[in-house]
Scaffold this active site. Structure first.
Site, PDB file in Angstrom:
ATOM      1  N   GLY A   1      -4.941   1.491  18.567  1.00  0.00           N
ATOM      2  CA  GLY A   1      -3.978   1.079  17.552  1.00  0.00           C
ATOM      3  C   GLY A   1      -3.508   2.289  16.770  1.00  0.00           C
ATOM      4  O   GLY A   1      -4.228   3.297  16.674  1.00  0.00           O
TER       5      GLY A   1
ATOM      6  N   LYS B   1       0.809  -1.228   0.000  1.00  0.00           N
ATOM      7  CA  LYS B   1       0.000   0.000   0.000  1.00  0.00           C
ATOM      8  C   LYS B   1       0.845   1.283   0.000  1.00  0.00           C
ATOM      9  O   LYS B   1       0.405   2.309  -0.503  1.00  0.00           O
ATOM     10  CB  LYS B   1      -0.946   0.026   1.203  1.00  0.00           C
ATOM     11  CG  LYS B   1      -2.115  -0.936   1.074  1.00  0.00           C
ATOM     12  CD  LYS B   1      -3.083  -0.762   2.241  1.00  0.00           C
ATOM     13  CE  LYS B   1      -4.260  -1.706   2.130  1.00  0.00           C
ATOM     14  NZ  LYS B   1      -5.260  -1.491   3.176  1.00  0.00           N
TER      15      LYS B   1
ATOM     16  N   ASP C   1     -10.037   3.248   2.435  1.00  0.00           N
ATOM     17  CA  ASP C   1     -10.208   2.496   3.692  1.00  0.00           C
ATOM     18  C   ASP C   1     -10.911   3.330   4.764  1.00  0.00           C
ATOM     19  O   ASP C   1     -11.845   2.850   5.425  1.00  0.00           O
ATOM     20  CB  ASP C   1      -8.844   2.047   4.239  1.00  0.00           C
ATOM     21  CG  ASP C   1      -8.316   0.799   3.534  1.00  0.00           C
ATOM     22  OD1 ASP C   1      -9.130  -0.015   3.052  1.00  0.00           O
ATOM     23  OD2 ASP C   1      -7.081   0.643   3.477  1.00  0.00           O
TER      24      ASP C   1
HETATM   25  P1  NAP Z   1      -0.328  -2.710  11.372  1.00  0.00           P
HETATM   26  O1  NAP Z   1       0.012  -1.509  10.577  1.00  0.00           O
HETATM   27  O2  NAP Z   1       0.684  -3.811  11.472  1.00  0.00           O
HETATM   28  O3  NAP Z   1      -0.686  -2.208  12.882  1.00  0.00           O
HETATM   29  C1  NAP Z   1      -0.888  -3.139  13.905  1.00  0.00           C
HETATM   30  C2  NAP Z   1      -1.389  -2.441  15.171  1.00  0.00           C
HETATM   31  O4  NAP Z   1      -1.672  -3.485  16.139  1.00  0.00           O
HETATM   32  C3  NAP Z   1      -0.394  -1.496  15.838  1.00  0.00           C
HETATM   33  O5  NAP Z   1      -1.084  -0.444  16.473  1.00  0.00           O
HETATM   34  C4  NAP Z   1       0.275  -2.401  16.875  1.00  0.00           C
HETATM   35  O6  NAP Z   1       0.811  -1.720  17.982  1.00  0.00           O
HETATM   36  C5  NAP Z   1      -0.923  -3.224  17.336  1.00  0.00           C
HETATM   37  N1  NAP Z   1      -0.497  -4.484  17.953  1.00  0.00           N
HETATM   38  C6  NAP Z   1       0.068  -5.547  17.334  1.00  0.00           C
HETATM   39  N2  NAP Z   1       0.338  -6.513  18.239  1.00  0.00           N
HETATM   40  C7  NAP Z   1      -0.052  -6.031  19.463  1.00  0.00           C
HETATM   41  C8  NAP Z   1      -0.042  -6.552  20.781  1.00  0.00           C
HETATM   42  N3  NAP Z   1       0.447  -7.777  21.051  1.00  0.00           N
HETATM   43  N4  NAP Z   1      -0.557  -5.799  21.787  1.00  0.00           N
HETATM   44  C9  NAP Z   1      -1.061  -4.557  21.522  1.00  0.00           C
HETATM   45  N5  NAP Z   1      -1.102  -4.005  20.280  1.00  0.00           N
HETATM   46  C10 NAP Z   1      -0.594  -4.729  19.272  1.00  0.00           C
HETATM   47  O7  NAP Z   1      -1.661  -3.392  10.860  1.00  0.00           O
HETATM   48  P2  NAP Z   1      -2.906  -2.713  10.041  1.00  0.00           P
HETATM   49  O8  NAP Z   1      -2.620  -2.777   8.599  1.00  0.00           O
HETATM   50  O9  NAP Z   1      -3.213  -1.409  10.683  1.00  0.00           O
HETATM   51  O10 NAP Z   1      -4.074  -3.781  10.325  1.00  0.00           O
HETATM   52  C11 NAP Z   1      -4.584  -3.960  11.639  1.00  0.00           C
HETATM   53  C12 NAP Z   1      -5.803  -4.892  11.612  1.00  0.00           C
HETATM   54  O11 NAP Z   1      -6.827  -4.312  10.841  1.00  0.00           O
HETATM   55  C13 NAP Z   1      -5.538  -6.270  11.000  1.00  0.00           C
HETATM   56  O12 NAP Z   1      -6.202  -7.204  11.808  1.00  0.00           O
HETATM   57  C14 NAP Z   1      -6.189  -6.187   9.629  1.00  0.00           C
HETATM   58  O13 NAP Z   1      -6.652  -7.451   9.186  1.00  0.00           O
HETATM   59  C15 NAP Z   1      -7.366  -5.260   9.924  1.00  0.00           C
HETATM   60  N6  NAP Z   1      -7.854  -4.520   8.731  1.00  0.00           N
HETATM   61  C16 NAP Z   1      -9.178  -4.638   8.385  1.00  0.00           C
HETATM   62  C17 NAP Z   1      -9.670  -3.937   7.288  1.00  0.00           C
HETATM   63  C18 NAP Z   1     -11.137  -4.079   6.886  1.00  0.00           C
HETATM   64  O14 NAP Z   1     -11.481  -3.719   5.744  1.00  0.00           O
HETATM   65  N7  NAP Z   1     -12.007  -4.543   7.750  1.00  0.00           N
HETATM   66  C19 NAP Z   1      -8.821  -3.099   6.541  1.00  0.00           C
HETATM   67  C20 NAP Z   1      -7.478  -2.971   6.940  1.00  0.00           C
HETATM   68  C21 NAP Z   1      -7.010  -3.692   8.047  1.00  0.00           C
HETATM   69  P3  NAP Z   1       2.373  -1.255  18.015  1.00  0.00           P
HETATM   70  O15 NAP Z   1       2.409   0.041  17.250  1.00  0.00           O
HETATM   71  O16 NAP Z   1       2.683  -1.109  19.438  1.00  0.00           O
HETATM   72  O17 NAP Z   1       3.166  -2.333  17.329  1.00  0.00           O
END
Ligand code: NAP
Length: 282
Positions: free
Chosen positions: A129, A68, A104
């Site tokens: 998050g 992305k 998004d």
């Molecule tokens: P990302 O950029 O990797 O961000 C992950 C987030 O989760 C960060 O804030 C991270 O905190 C936190 N995190 C990870 N492990 C953790 C833990 N053990 N304890 C506490 N916080 C933790 O991921 P993303 O792209 O934003 O995606 C996040 C989620 O959204 C995924 O599950 C994805 O499938 C979902 N999503 C859904 C849609 C939809 O259309 N419904 C679209 C996009 C994404 P730190 O900063 O501290 O690492």
């Protein structure tokens, strides 16, 4: 008869993507002579893939994990909101030029509006998050005029950076997860955007919700599982809840509209996605 138009999605991995089923069903039902294909592209091949899409005349495509951000310099133009978010999930061909957008955040907002008529209600919003999805949602909420949007994150500095990188009059605060737990009574909308609750962390929740307002609207953007432990907690506390299917469908619907000029049937898209996820119905 003209050539069948081609759309698609580029990602790595891509086999699990629900977008081909969702878009192809709509293209067919709306009588549009086009096809949406999943393309498995590794990072090192992304520049060649974008060039190839252009040469082959692909009319538009989605971009998913992990491309992305890396796709942005490969496009002819990037829309200002996508630039601010730092990520593109939708590319549209405009007279042979590829323009990048991010649907998004707006997809999330459209999904919430569908279930929570009073949006944007008075009261503060808390995003849990500070990753890629949180960025898209935060910037779109702020750009659409919400001012009281706070962010809590395991790594506090990422929440601070996200708020600090957006120069506005917004009254946003960065919080630790513990601070957010004790301050929950201030919020009318909670948005869970971490990956906690799916995969290896299924059954876990990033924060506890004892202090939540009872009439809160609580969204989790995860959709596998259908109802995360976070949403289970919220429902038990009396909140109205929503999972990530709505965001998935609406970000796709906005892309579909940009490509074809036609608004797809989001209820039918939702049904298609739910069938693919195992026949769950609402
Ligand atoms: P990302 O950029 O990797 O961000 C992950 C987030 O989760 C960060 O804030 C991270 O905190 C936190 N995190 C990870 N492990 C953790 C833990 N053990 N304890 C506490 N916080 C933790 O991921 P993303 O792209 O934003 O995606 C996040 C989620 O959204 C995924 O599950 C994805 O499938 C979902 N999503 C859904 C849609 C939809 O259309 N419904 C679209 C996009 C994404 P730190 O900063 O501290 O690492």
């Amino acid at each position: 008869m003209g050539l069948k138009k081609l759309y698609g999605v580029i990602g790595d991995p891509i086999a699990h993507s629900l977008s081909p089923a969702m878009h192809n069903e709509e293209l067919e039902k709306l009588g549009i002579d086009a096809y949406y294909h999943p393309f498995h592209v590794k990072g090192k091949d992304l520049p060649k893939a974008i060039e190839g899409m252009k040469v082959l005349g692909v009319e538009g495509f989605n971009i998913t994990i992990p491309h992305k951000t890396d796709v942005m310099p490969l496009l002819d133009e990037v829309d200002p909101l996508a630039k601010r978010i730092g990520a593109v999930n939708t590319v549209v061909s405009n007279n042979g030029k590829y323009i990048g957008y991010n649907t998004d955040g707006q997809g999330f907002i459209d999904a919430v509006k569908e279930e929570w008529e009073v949006f944007p209600a008075s009261g503060r919003t808390l995003i849990i998050g500070a990753g890629g999805a949180a960025r898209a949602i935060y910037y779109t909420l702020i750009s659409s005029g919400l001012t009281q949007v706070d962010i809590c994150n395991r790594t506090l500095s990422r929440a601070e950076e996200l708020i600090g990188s957006h120069q506005t009059n917004a009254d946003s605060q960065a919080l630790t997860l513990k601070e957010a737990e004790s301050e929950l009574g201030r919020y009318s909308l909670l948005i869970q955007t971490t990956s906690i609750g799916m995969g290896d962390s299924e059954g876990m929740s990033p924060i506890m919700l004892q202090n939540m307002q009872q009439n809160c609207f609580v969204a989790d953007i995860i959709y596998t599982p259908w109802k995360t432990a976070f949403l289970e907690q919220a429902a038990a506390g009396g909140a109205k809840i929503q999972n990530g299917i709505g965001m998935l469908v609406h970000q796709g619907a906005l892309a579909f509209e940009k490509w074809t000029g036609i608004s797809p049937d989001t209820d039918r898209m939702k049904k298609t996605v739910m069938e693919r996820l195992g026949g769950i119905t609402c």
